[in-house]
Design a protein around this motif. Sequence first.
Motif, PDB file in Angstrom:
ATOM      1  N   VAL A   1       0.831  -1.209   0.000  1.00  0.00           N
ATOM      2  CA  VAL A   1       0.000   0.000   0.000  1.00  0.00           C
ATOM      3  C   VAL A   1       0.864   1.257   0.000  1.00  0.00           C
ATOM      4  O   VAL A   1       0.456   2.293  -0.515  1.00  0.00           O
ATOM      5  CB  VAL A   1      -0.999   0.018   1.184  1.00  0.00           C
ATOM      6  N   ASN A   2       2.074   1.164   0.557  1.00  0.00           N
ATOM      7  CA  ASN A   2       2.954   2.330   0.629  1.00  0.00           C
ATOM      8  C   ASN A   2       3.583   2.710  -0.706  1.00  0.00           C
ATOM      9  O   ASN A   2       3.968   3.859  -0.895  1.00  0.00           O
ATOM     10  CB  ASN A   2       4.059   2.103   1.668  1.00  0.00           C
ATOM     11  N   ASN A   3       3.734   1.755  -1.628  1.00  0.00           N
ATOM     12  CA  ASN A   3       4.335   2.087  -2.921  1.00  0.00           C
ATOM     13  C   ASN A   3       3.392   1.815  -4.095  1.00  0.00           C
ATOM     14  O   ASN A   3       3.814   1.823  -5.249  1.00  0.00           O
ATOM     15  CB  ASN A   3       5.673   1.363  -3.115  1.00  0.00           C
ATOM     16  N   LEU A   4       2.128   1.584  -3.806  1.00  0.00           N
ATOM     17  CA  LEU A   4       1.150   1.302  -4.857  1.00  0.00           C
ATOM     18  C   LEU A   4       1.084   2.439  -5.875  1.00  0.00           C
ATOM     19  O   LEU A   4       0.903   2.208  -7.065  1.00  0.00           O
ATOM     20  CB  LEU A   4      -0.226   1.053  -4.235  1.00  0.00           C
ATOM     21  N   GLY A   5       1.286   3.663  -5.417  1.00  0.00           N
ATOM     22  CA  GLY A   5       1.286   4.811  -6.318  1.00  0.00           C
ATOM     23  C   GLY A   5       2.379   4.711  -7.370  1.00  0.00           C
ATOM     24  O   GLY A   5       2.202   5.183  -8.506  1.00  0.00           O
ATOM     25  N   GLN A   6       3.506   4.093  -7.038  1.00  0.00           N
ATOM     26  CA  GLN A   6       4.595   3.943  -8.003  1.00  0.00           C
ATOM     27  C   GLN A   6       4.192   3.041  -9.159  1.00  0.00           C
ATOM     28  O   GLN A   6       4.439   3.356 -10.318  1.00  0.00           O
ATOM     29  CB  GLN A   6       5.853   3.388  -7.327  1.00  0.00           C
ATOM     30  N   ILE A   7       3.569   1.910  -8.852  1.00  0.00           N
ATOM     31  CA  ILE A   7       3.167   1.002  -9.930  1.00  0.00           C
ATOM     32  C   ILE A   7       2.015   1.602 -10.733  1.00  0.00           C
ATOM     33  O   ILE A   7       1.945   1.436 -11.951  1.00  0.00           O
ATOM     34  CB  ILE A   7       2.853  -0.431  -9.405  1.00  0.00           C
ATOM     35  N   LYS A   8       1.134   2.347 -10.083  1.00  0.00           N
ATOM     36  CA  LYS A   8       0.058   3.023 -10.818  1.00  0.00           C
ATOM     37  C   LYS A   8       0.650   4.007 -11.820  1.00  0.00           C
ATOM     38  O   LYS A   8       0.231   4.054 -12.982  1.00  0.00           O
ATOM     39  CB  LYS A   8      -0.871   3.767  -9.856  1.00  0.00           C
ATOM     40  N   ARG A   9       1.605   4.795 -11.376  1.00  0.00           N
ATOM     41  CA  ARG A   9       2.235   5.794 -12.259  1.00  0.00           C
ATOM     42  C   ARG A   9       2.993   5.098 -13.393  1.00  0.00           C
ATOM     43  O   ARG A   9       2.905   5.511 -14.548  1.00  0.00           O
ATOM     44  CB  ARG A   9       3.180   6.687 -11.449  1.00  0.00           C
ATOM     45  N   LEU A  10       3.734   4.054 -13.075  1.00  0.00           N
ATOM     46  CA  LEU A  10       4.439   3.301 -14.116  1.00  0.00           C
ATOM     47  C   LEU A  10       3.474   2.767 -15.169  1.00  0.00           C
ATOM     48  O   LEU A  10       3.712   2.902 -16.363  1.00  0.00           O
ATOM     49  CB  LEU A  10       5.204   2.131 -13.503  1.00  0.00           C
ATOM     50  N   ASN A  11       2.388   2.155 -14.716  1.00  0.00           N
ATOM     51  CA  ASN A  11       1.424   1.588 -15.657  1.00  0.00           C
ATOM     52  C   ASN A  11       0.799   2.666 -16.533  1.00  0.00           C
ATOM     53  O   ASN A  11       0.521   2.431 -17.706  1.00  0.00           O
ATOM     54  CB  ASN A  11       0.353   0.792 -14.918  1.00  0.00           C
ATOM     55  N   THR A  12       0.596   3.856 -15.984  1.00  0.00           N
ATOM     56  CA  THR A  12       0.054   4.970 -16.762  1.00  0.00           C
ATOM     57  C   THR A  12       1.021   5.370 -17.877  1.00  0.00           C
ATOM     58  O   THR A  12       0.603   5.661 -18.992  1.00  0.00           O
ATOM     59  CB  THR A  12      -0.215   6.184 -15.842  1.00  0.00           C
ATOM     60  N   VAL A  13       2.306   5.352 -17.576  1.00  0.00           N
ATOM     61  CA  VAL A  13       3.333   5.724 -18.558  1.00  0.00           C
ATOM     62  C   VAL A  13       3.562   4.606 -19.569  1.00  0.00           C
ATOM     63  O   VAL A  13       3.715   4.858 -20.761  1.00  0.00           O
ATOM     64  CB  VAL A  13       4.658   6.083 -17.837  1.00  0.00           C
TER      65      VAL A  13
ATOM     66  N   PHE B   1       1.583   1.764 -20.393  1.00  0.00           N
ATOM     67  CA  PHE B   1       0.503   1.077 -21.092  1.00  0.00           C
ATOM     68  C   PHE B   1      -0.629   2.028 -21.464  1.00  0.00           C
ATOM     69  O   PHE B   1      -0.948   2.932 -20.694  1.00  0.00           O
ATOM     70  CB  PHE B   1      -0.056  -0.058 -20.211  1.00  0.00           C
ATOM     71  N   PRO B   2      -1.265   1.781 -22.604  1.00  0.00           N
ATOM     72  CA  PRO B   2      -2.369   2.653 -23.027  1.00  0.00           C
ATOM     73  C   PRO B   2      -3.694   2.329 -22.335  1.00  0.00           C
ATOM     74  O   PRO B   2      -4.694   2.976 -22.589  1.00  0.00           O
ATOM     75  CB  PRO B   2      -2.457   2.380 -24.534  1.00  0.00           C
ATOM     76  N   VAL B   3      -3.689   1.348 -21.464  1.00  0.00           N
ATOM     77  CA  VAL B   3      -4.898   0.928 -20.752  1.00  0.00           C
ATOM     78  C   VAL B   3      -4.918   1.586 -19.377  1.00  0.00           C
ATOM     79  O   VAL B   3      -3.892   1.675 -18.713  1.00  0.00           O
ATOM     80  CB  VAL B   3      -4.916  -0.614 -20.590  1.00  0.00           C
ATOM     81  N   VAL B   4      -6.092   2.041 -18.951  1.00  0.00           N
ATOM     82  CA  VAL B   4      -6.247   2.587 -17.604  1.00  0.00           C
ATOM     83  C   VAL B   4      -6.809   1.474 -16.725  1.00  0.00           C
ATOM     84  O   VAL B   4      -7.871   0.925 -17.018  1.00  0.00           O
ATOM     85  CB  VAL B   4      -7.191   3.811 -17.596  1.00  0.00           C
ATOM     86  N   TYR B   5      -6.083   1.148 -15.665  1.00  0.00           N
ATOM     87  CA  TYR B   5      -6.497   0.077 -14.770  1.00  0.00           C
ATOM     88  C   TYR B   5      -7.274   0.670 -13.601  1.00  0.00           C
ATOM     89  O   TYR B   5      -6.885   1.690 -13.038  1.00  0.00           O
ATOM     90  CB  TYR B   5      -5.278  -0.714 -14.292  1.00  0.00           C
ATOM     91  N   ASN B   6      -8.359  -0.021 -13.218  1.00  0.00           N
ATOM     92  CA  ASN B   6      -9.228   0.500 -12.160  1.00  0.00           C
ATOM     93  C   ASN B   6      -8.718   0.116 -10.767  1.00  0.00           C
ATOM     94  O   ASN B   6      -7.767  -0.648 -10.621  1.00  0.00           O
ATOM     95  CB  ASN B   6     -10.675   0.041 -12.376  1.00  0.00           C
ATOM     96  N   SER B   7      -9.372   0.634  -9.763  1.00  0.00           N
ATOM     97  CA  SER B   7      -8.919   0.420  -8.383  1.00  0.00           C
ATOM     98  C   SER B   7      -8.992  -1.052  -7.978  1.00  0.00           C
ATOM     99  O   SER B   7      -8.177  -1.513  -7.181  1.00  0.00           O
ATOM    100  CB  SER B   7      -9.711   1.285  -7.415  1.00  0.00           C
ATOM    101  N   SER B   8      -9.932  -1.823  -8.529  1.00  0.00           N
ATOM    102  CA  SER B   8     -10.012  -3.248  -8.165  1.00  0.00           C
ATOM    103  C   SER B   8      -8.787  -4.006  -8.695  1.00  0.00           C
ATOM    104  O   SER B   8      -8.324  -4.947  -8.054  1.00  0.00           O
ATOM    105  CB  SER B   8     -11.309  -3.879  -8.662  1.00  0.00           C
ATOM    106  N   PHE B   9      -8.252  -3.589  -9.833  1.00  0.00           N
ATOM    107  CA  PHE B   9      -7.023  -4.192 -10.368  1.00  0.00           C
ATOM    108  C   PHE B   9      -5.899  -4.016  -9.353  1.00  0.00           C
ATOM    109  O   PHE B   9      -5.196  -4.972  -9.021  1.00  0.00           O
ATOM    110  CB  PHE B   9      -6.649  -3.532 -11.702  1.00  0.00           C
ATOM    111  N   TYR B  10      -5.744  -2.810  -8.832  1.00  0.00           N
ATOM    112  CA  TYR B  10      -4.661  -2.542  -7.893  1.00  0.00           C
ATOM    113  C   TYR B  10      -4.901  -3.195  -6.537  1.00  0.00           C
ATOM    114  O   TYR B  10      -3.959  -3.613  -5.873  1.00  0.00           O
ATOM    115  CB  TYR B  10      -4.422  -1.032  -7.776  1.00  0.00           C
ATOM    116  N   LYS B  11      -6.150  -3.343  -6.157  1.00  0.00           N
ATOM    117  CA  LYS B  11      -6.455  -4.056  -4.912  1.00  0.00           C
ATOM    118  C   LYS B  11      -6.054  -5.528  -5.050  1.00  0.00           C
ATOM    119  O   LYS B  11      -5.476  -6.111  -4.137  1.00  0.00           O
ATOM    120  CB  LYS B  11      -7.941  -3.932  -4.582  1.00  0.00           C
TER     121      LYS B  11
END
Length: 184
Positions: free
Chosen positions: A35-47, A49-59
């Motif tokens: 949970v402390n570094n989840l923002g890092q993988i979210k940001r990486l995936n945004t850069v 991949f062209p797909v936007v992943y929802n919150s359930s994916f990250y959960k």
Amino acid sequence: MTPPAINMNSTASATTTGDKPKSSAFRIGLGDITVNNLGQIKRLNTVLFPVVYNSSFYKEILEVGEFAKIIYFNDVCVGGVCCRKEPIAGDKSSQNLYIATLGVLAPYRRLGLGSRLLTHILENAELTSSSEPKIGKVYLHVQKTNEEALEFYKKHGFQIAETLENYYPQFDDKDAYRLEKVLN
């Protein structure tokens, strides 16, 4: 920033050109996604991949343990992998592993980082504990036009299992391959 949990360290030499890192020695480490570094993988995936992943994916990736990792290059987060386990209908003793994302930032490609991520996933897929269903197959989807990704996965023993027309209807390159690797 120091990774929360490093499972692998290495020092290697790099002779790079262009905009690649110019370090003669570097450290590579795999870290758990928390949970402390989840923002890092979210940001990486945004850069990456062209797909936007929802919150359930990250959960979900917070719950797959060794099947979701961040890779660090000299303590900088530069890539990651996110997978999910999928039960096989009618077979309680086996399951499949789907690689939803695996990517490394462009300046850090061709340094073995993607291979390190994939090798980690494949080794852990083969080491499934006796209390869990065995992973029989690892698979993923790749756009047909993504030759770099196709070459990468084929080099690691994946084969084209199926061609899927209009798999990515939201993109110009709509067609995909389903690549898979059957495990022992």
